[in-house]
Write a protein that holds these residues in place. Structure first.
Motif, PDB file in Angstrom:
ATOM      1  N   ARG A  17      40.500  49.510  41.307  1.00 47.40           N
ATOM      2  CA  ARG A  17      41.573  48.701  40.723  1.00 47.40           C
ATOM      3  C   ARG A  17      42.126  49.334  39.458  1.00 47.40           C
ATOM      4  O   ARG A  17      41.431  50.014  38.735  1.00 47.40           O
TER       5      ARG A  17
ATOM      6  N   MET B 190      49.250  38.132  44.793  1.00 51.46           N
ATOM      7  CA  MET B 190      49.918  38.834  45.899  1.00 51.46           C
ATOM      8  C   MET B 190      51.382  39.024  45.546  1.00 51.46           C
ATOM      9  O   MET B 190      51.991  38.180  44.885  1.00 51.46           O
TER      10      MET B 190
ATOM     11  N   GLY C 255      39.959  36.005  40.345  1.00 48.86           N
ATOM     12  CA  GLY C 255      41.299  35.626  40.783  1.00 48.86           C
ATOM     13  C   GLY C 255      41.951  36.730  41.598  1.00 48.86           C
ATOM     14  O   GLY C 255      41.348  37.777  41.843  1.00 48.86           O
TER      15      GLY C 255
ATOM     16  N   ALA D 179      49.922  38.105  35.614  1.00 48.97           N
ATOM     17  CA  ALA D 179      49.774  36.732  35.120  1.00 48.97           C
ATOM     18  C   ALA D 179      48.394  36.420  34.544  1.00 48.97           C
ATOM     19  O   ALA D 179      48.259  35.487  33.744  1.00 48.97           O
ATOM     20  N   THR D 180      47.379  37.159  34.953  1.00 51.07           N
ATOM     21  CA  THR D 180      46.005  36.790  34.578  1.00 51.07           C
ATOM     22  C   THR D 180      45.822  36.706  33.062  1.00 51.07           C
ATOM     23  O   THR D 180      45.254  35.737  32.542  1.00 51.07           O
TER      24      THR D 180
ATOM     25  N   TYR E 245      40.019  44.939  33.238  1.00 50.26           N
ATOM     26  CA  TYR E 245      39.210  43.746  32.984  1.00 50.26           C
ATOM     27  C   TYR E 245      38.227  43.386  34.087  1.00 50.26           C
ATOM     28  O   TYR E 245      37.467  42.439  33.958  1.00 50.26           O
ATOM     29  N   TYR E 246      38.204  44.134  35.183  1.00 53.13           N
ATOM     30  CA  TYR E 246      37.357  43.721  36.299  1.00 53.13           C
ATOM     31  C   TYR E 246      35.881  44.048  36.103  1.00 53.13           C
ATOM     32  O   TYR E 246      35.524  45.022  35.442  1.00 53.13           O
TER      33      TYR E 246
ATOM     34  N   LEU F 107      43.301  47.933  36.666  1.00 55.34           N
ATOM     35  CA  LEU F 107      43.277  47.171  35.414  1.00 55.34           C
ATOM     36  C   LEU F 107      41.835  47.156  34.918  1.00 55.34           C
ATOM     37  O   LEU F 107      40.905  47.085  35.711  1.00 55.34           O
TER      38      LEU F 107
ATOM     39  N   ASP G  71      49.779  33.891  42.111  1.00 53.20           N
ATOM     40  CA  ASP G  71      48.554  34.280  41.429  1.00 53.20           C
ATOM     41  C   ASP G  71      47.609  33.082  41.403  1.00 53.20           C
ATOM     42  O   ASP G  71      48.054  31.949  41.240  1.00 53.20           O
ATOM     43  N   LEU G  72      46.328  33.323  41.589  1.00 55.60           N
ATOM     44  CA  LEU G  72      45.366  32.217  41.589  1.00 55.60           C
ATOM     45  C   LEU G  72      44.123  32.629  40.806  1.00 55.60           C
ATOM     46  O   LEU G  72      43.671  33.765  40.932  1.00 55.60           O
TER      47      LEU G  72
ATOM     48  N   ALA H  44      49.384  47.720  49.190  1.00 55.38           N
ATOM     49  CA  ALA H  44      48.588  46.586  48.688  1.00 55.38           C
ATOM     50  C   ALA H  44      49.412  45.303  48.742  1.00 55.38           C
ATOM     51  O   ALA H  44      50.483  45.215  48.164  1.00 55.38           O
ATOM     52  N   VAL H  45      48.887  44.322  49.465  1.00 54.75           N
ATOM     53  CA  VAL H  45      49.618  43.070  49.626  1.00 54.75           C
ATOM     54  C   VAL H  45      49.062  42.021  48.676  1.00 54.75           C
ATOM     55  O   VAL H  45      49.786  41.197  48.138  1.00 54.75           O
TER      56      VAL H  45
ATOM     57  N   TYR I 207      36.506  38.845  36.671  1.00 54.70           N
ATOM     58  CA  TYR I 207      36.720  39.370  35.322  1.00 54.70           C
ATOM     59  C   TYR I 207      35.879  38.563  34.335  1.00 54.70           C
ATOM     60  O   TYR I 207      36.380  37.853  33.496  1.00 54.70           O
TER      61      TYR I 207
ATOM     62  N   ARG J  79      56.340  41.699  49.222  1.00 52.72           N
ATOM     63  CA  ARG J  79      55.600  42.389  50.294  1.00 52.72           C
ATOM     64  C   ARG J  79      55.167  41.416  51.381  1.00 52.72           C
ATOM     65  O   ARG J  79      55.228  41.740  52.566  1.00 52.72           O
TER      66      ARG J  79
ATOM     67  N   GLY K 276      42.680  41.564  43.783  1.00 52.19           N
ATOM     68  CA  GLY K 276      42.061  40.781  42.728  1.00 52.19           C
ATOM     69  C   GLY K 276      40.620  41.140  42.508  1.00 52.19           C
ATOM     70  O   GLY K 276      40.151  42.184  42.957  1.00 52.19           O
ATOM     71  N   GLY K 277      39.927  40.258  41.806  1.00 51.77           N
ATOM     72  CA  GLY K 277      38.527  40.501  41.522  1.00 51.77           C
ATOM     73  C   GLY K 277      38.036  39.620  40.400  1.00 51.77           C
ATOM     74  O   GLY K 277      38.757  38.775  39.869  1.00 51.77           O
TER      75      GLY K 277
END
Ligand code: HAM
Length: 422
Positions: free
Chosen positions: A258, A306, A303, A84-85, A262-263, A260, A129-130, A280-281, A287, A310, A284-285
């Motif tokens: 991670r 989860m 962000g 979603a990010t 973008y981190y 992805l 997602d946050l 992994a539950v 970006y 899971r 994030g990190g």
């Protein structure tokens, strides 16, 4: 009979028997997100393929192997979102939300990855997602992790552990990237095909390899944390001090990179031993470079997401079962006049007693059948309507969960009587 249509592999139905657990997890999460000042955002499930290539990275497993990409009728290459990010950041840019403003956002919905399905790993899965956009941290990094810890506490989950690491700035990573590349070139004969390709494209992604044959060469590789720039090291030290001050337990794992691209700086993952291979539950990190990479103004952000399947599985393993709402009233009716009156009475009760469950017996049946259904529904009271009751303008009220018995009540007085029922 014609042949049944099978569900798509790795895509699951969430049946009514499981939904109470899902709603429980979602309700608790929503409550916590909102109490920390986050607002819900809904973004499309489909985006231009380019968005994910540019954000997640061309040499990641997700973009190389797992995306549901297709051409639409207009010839555009579109992709079902694998996360979603990217979409949320795209939305912030295309709606002009950045401009120095700060946004605390959360979102829920299905994500799609063409992975090999197994327990806990699906092709359609749900994420909560946050994202905190416009916050350089590390205060927000600390608060975000505290928020997730609170969620585990409220869900009564104990079997999760927090791993943290810092990836440093893009400049620090560039130095590391060269050192890692030198090391991997020296061991090229030990690399599998994927890793050889990534060696030139994006050597950091070699570290994500899930191939057991690669484990030894990865374990001996130089470690990113040794290349941290001083500002990132300071950011990371303040994050750790903050978590200590808030009493949040964590392990520093210098190998957490991670999957992805973008981190930058802070990355974290909550893992569990209770779910087998899919450990992994919540991950994030930070970006900080992504908004600029996607054509917006540079904006620091962090962000996490989860996997709801899971989390639901962990809650179910922990044995705490949420209370399932049951209706309060079940209306039993005999004869076509009474059946119609039952529907009218139910509407009047719903007007007068909002939020109290009212079920009408649908599809007829003798009293025995109707009472069996009433009992199974979990309702506390049965209202009985037959010709005799209608002639007298009453309904018979019968308690279903106690021995209080049965009495007649004038139809007009029913809402008040039920409202004050013990
Ligand atoms: P991610 O690590 O790719 O990060 O996924 C986040 C979480 O989604 C994982 O920890 C896991 O619980 C769940 N998950 C991932 N793949 C599957 C799958 N195939 N089946 C079931 N669950 C799965 C992200 O997606 C980032 N967007 C997180 C983020 C938000 N970073 C910054 N903001």
């Amino acid at each position: 009979m014609s042949k049944q249509i099978q569900p798509v592999r790795g895509m699951n139905d969430v049946l009514p028997a499981q939904i109470a657990l899902w709603q429980h997890v979602e309700r608790v999460a929503r409550g916590i997100f909102e109490s920390y000042g986050y607002q819900e955002i809904r973004v499309p499930v489909v985006e231009h393929t380019e968005l994910f290539k540019r954000s997640i990275g061309e040499f990641t497993d997700i973009v190389e192997k797992e995306m549901y990409t297709f051409q639409d009728l207009g010839g555009d290459s579109l992709t079902l979102r694998p996360e979603a990010t990217a979409g949320i950041v795209r939305s912030a840019i295309s709606n002009g939300l950045l401009r120095g403003a700060r946004h605390k956002l959360w979102c829920i919905g299905p994500m799609f990855r063409h992975e090999r399905p197994q327990k806990g790993r699906y092709r359609q899965f749900y994420q909560l997602d946050l994202e905190a956009i416009g916050f350089p941290g590390p205060d927000v990094d600390i608060e975000l992790i505290a928020l997730i810890s609170r969620l585990w506490r409220e869900l009564k989950l104990t079997q999760v552990r927090l791993l943290i690491n810092s990836l440093g700035t893009a400049a620090a990573r560039a130095v590391y990237r060269e050192r890692l590349q030198e090391y991997l070139r020296l061991h090229e004969s030990e690399l599998d095909e994927d890793s050889r390709r990534r060696l030139e494209g994006n050597p950091l992604r070699v570290l994500d390899s899930k191939n057991p044959a690669m484990r030894s060469v990865i374990e001996r590789a130089p470690v990113l944390t040794d290349f941290l720039d001083s500002e990132s090291a300071e950011h990371f030290a303040r994050l750790r001090a903050g978590l200590d001050a808030l009493g949040v337990a964590y392990e520093v794992n210098p190998r957490l990179v991670r999957g992805l691209d973008y981190y930058s700086r802070t990355v974290f993952e909550w893992v569990t031993d209770a779910l087998g291979a899919q450990d992994a539950v919540c991950s994030g990190g930070r970006y900080d470079g992504l908004t600029a990479q996607l054509g917006g103004e540079a904006t620091a952000a962090i962000g996490f997401a989860m996997g709801i399947e899971r989390v639901v599985e962990l809650v179910s393993l922990s044995g705490s079962t949420p209370v399932v709402a049951t209706p309060e009233i079940y209306i039993v009716a005999s004869g076509s006049r009474a059946e119609l009156e039952a529907l009218r009475l139910a509407e009047r009760l719903r007007d007068a007693l909002p939020g109290r469950g009212v079920l009408v017996n649908l599809g007829g049946g003798n009293f025995k059948t109707q009472f069996r259904r009433a009992d199974k529904s979990g309702a506390r009271l049965a209202l009985i309507l037959g010709d005799a009751e209608l002639d007298r303008g009453v309904a018979a009220v019968k308690t279903l969960r106690s021995e209080a018995g049965q009495m007649d009540c004038p139809l007009g007085e029913l809402p008040a009587r039920i409202a004050s029922w013990p």
